[in-house]
Design an enzyme around this catalytic site. Sequence first.
Site, PDB file in Angstrom:
ATOM      1  CG  ASN A 213     -56.507  17.223  -6.500  1.00 52.91           C
ATOM      2  OD1 ASN A 213     -56.026  16.848  -7.071  1.00 52.91           O
ATOM      3  ND2 ASN A 213     -56.222  16.676  -5.671  1.00 52.91           N
ATOM      4  CG  ASP A 282     -56.192  19.571   2.537  1.00 52.17           C
ATOM      5  OD1 ASP A 282     -54.716  18.516   2.474  1.00 52.17           O
ATOM      6  OD2 ASP A 282     -55.736  20.049   1.953  1.00 52.17           O
ATOM      7  CB  ILE A 312     -49.111  10.009   3.249  1.00 53.65           C
ATOM      8  CG1 ILE A 312     -50.266  10.244   2.626  1.00 53.65           C
ATOM      9  CG2 ILE A 312     -47.291   9.306   2.832  1.00 53.65           C
ATOM     10  CD1 ILE A 312     -50.685  10.016   1.292  1.00 53.65           C
TER      11      ILE A 312
HETATM   12  O1  C5P Z   1     -50.552  20.397   2.986  1.00 50.07           O
HETATM   13  P1  C5P Z   1     -50.131  20.299   1.786  1.00 50.07           P
HETATM   14  O2  C5P Z   1     -51.102  19.531   1.277  1.00 50.07           O
HETATM   15  O3  C5P Z   1     -50.534  21.591   1.167  1.00 50.07           O
HETATM   16  O4  C5P Z   1     -48.794  19.293   1.380  1.00 50.07           O
HETATM   17  C1  C5P Z   1     -48.400  18.897   0.721  1.00 50.07           C
HETATM   18  C2  C5P Z   1     -47.232  18.499   0.604  1.00 50.07           C
HETATM   19  O5  C5P Z   1     -47.533  17.033   1.127  1.00 50.07           O
HETATM   20  C3  C5P Z   1     -47.051  18.058  -0.557  1.00 50.07           C
HETATM   21  O6  C5P Z   1     -45.374  17.068  -1.098  1.00 50.07           O
HETATM   22  C4  C5P Z   1     -48.138  16.216  -0.883  1.00 50.07           C
HETATM   23  O7  C5P Z   1     -47.655  15.008  -0.729  1.00 50.07           O
HETATM   24  C5  C5P Z   1     -47.933  15.736   0.865  1.00 50.07           C
HETATM   25  N1  C5P Z   1     -49.242  15.399   1.157  1.00 50.07           N
HETATM   26  C6  C5P Z   1     -49.547  14.476   2.002  1.00 50.07           C
HETATM   27  N2  C5P Z   1     -50.096  13.663   2.920  1.00 50.07           N
HETATM   28  C7  C5P Z   1     -51.082  14.402   2.713  1.00 50.07           C
HETATM   29  C8  C5P Z   1     -51.113  15.905   2.333  1.00 50.07           C
HETATM   30  C9  C5P Z   1     -49.982  16.443   1.269  1.00 50.07           C
HETATM   31  O8  C5P Z   1     -48.001  13.473   1.826  1.00 50.07           O
HETATM   32  N3  C5P Z   1     -52.466  13.936   3.538  1.00 50.07           N
END
Ligand code: C5P
Length: 408
Positions: A213, A282, A312
């Site tokens: 991305n 994702d 994470i």
């Molecule tokens: O679910 P989303 O991607 O919108 O969430 C964003 C937050 O979750 C950010 O702090 C991102 O670094 C963390 N995140 C993560 N692992 C993922 C997806 C998002 O740590 N697989």
Amino acid sequence: MNALAGKHIVLGLSGGVACYKSAELARLLVKAGATVQVVMTEAAAQFITPVTMQALTGRSVYTSQWDAREGNNMAHINLSRAADAILIAPCSADFIARLVQGRADELLSLLCLARPLQQVPLLLAPAMNREMWAHPATQRNLAQVAQDGARVLGVGCGEQACGETGDGRMLEPGEIMEELAAFFTPQRLAGQRVLITAGPTFEAIDPVRGITNLSSGKMGFAIARAARAAGAEVTLVAGPVHLPTPRGVRRIDVRSARNMLAAVEGQAPEATIFIATAAVADWRPAHSAEHKIKKDGSGMPPPLAFVENPDILAQVAASERARAGALYCVGFAAESEHLLAHASAKRVRKGVPLLVGNIGPATFGQDDNALLLIDDQGHRELPRASKDELARQLVAEIAARCPPAPPR
Ligand code: C5P
């Protein structure tokens, strides 16, 4: 406001080839909003002219203790009293020896000796040949000036003007700026160990293709820099980005979400604060082909199936240490609309005490941003500013919310 805005810095140059870097340093200081008064030794003026330094700082340069410009003819008193800090860059081996002896037979060492010790810090950026640096006399003198209250910045390692390679190069102007800014920054995170994720992840389809991305990593790197300046020990887990490592920050480079998770799992047990700024993909391709996928002439694209990546942040926030309050977790949310509603829901879903929302498409790759902070008390906006400025504000907000640093 950055930590150097409005500060009055006496920039002293002693003799050395590194004087050419001091021109850039003066420019960066002025750009950061500091006023810069340059004082040069006779030897420094052999390497760079006072004309250059005057043009860059907008102030005429002092080179002699007999300068009659001062009404009371006491440049050493006036210059040292007006300074928020005296920075000697480059600081030669000879100048360090002069400081140790408390010499006062030329303006620069005279004003260092005359400075009010408790009020005016003295910072030294040494620069010399590697043998001179390693010599016991220099090392002894460095230990002595530090004991006498000076702050000795490190030196760089690498190729030297003399053709030799080793320790003793003056730090780069940008590195000296980071040291100086940290010196003036309140140590709000002293004793904290901060773990940060930053940048995008790359999920391989085959050895030459993948999905990723547009995250640049700039916000996460700015937070790493600000946390380090505020006194924290910082580890930065970075996806594929083209950014230099902030000074004093430990960096672990990773590629995929699973690499990032493994790195974070390895570091989280030591951390006291976790800030997840990474734009983790994702999904990843269910299978990554061992060899490059070839067109087969059928006109049909290869079927690509995806599986979800581990979350994470949610995983760390659910860990025993986080739930016990020993690891304070901060999440980010990049949304394209309804920021408050989506980000508030995300805070609850991820189980973090603080969530920072921003409008994703508008900020990716930019140097500025605007943030929305959401915690269990409500929300607060940090209006549009540079990512560096927002990082400093965010660090102050985190410091005000997180538990105090554990005793060592
Ligand atoms: O679910 P989303 O991607 O919108 O969430 C964003 C937050 O979750 C950010 O702090 C991102 O670094 C963390 N995140 C993560 N692992 C993922 C997806 C998002 O740590 N697989």
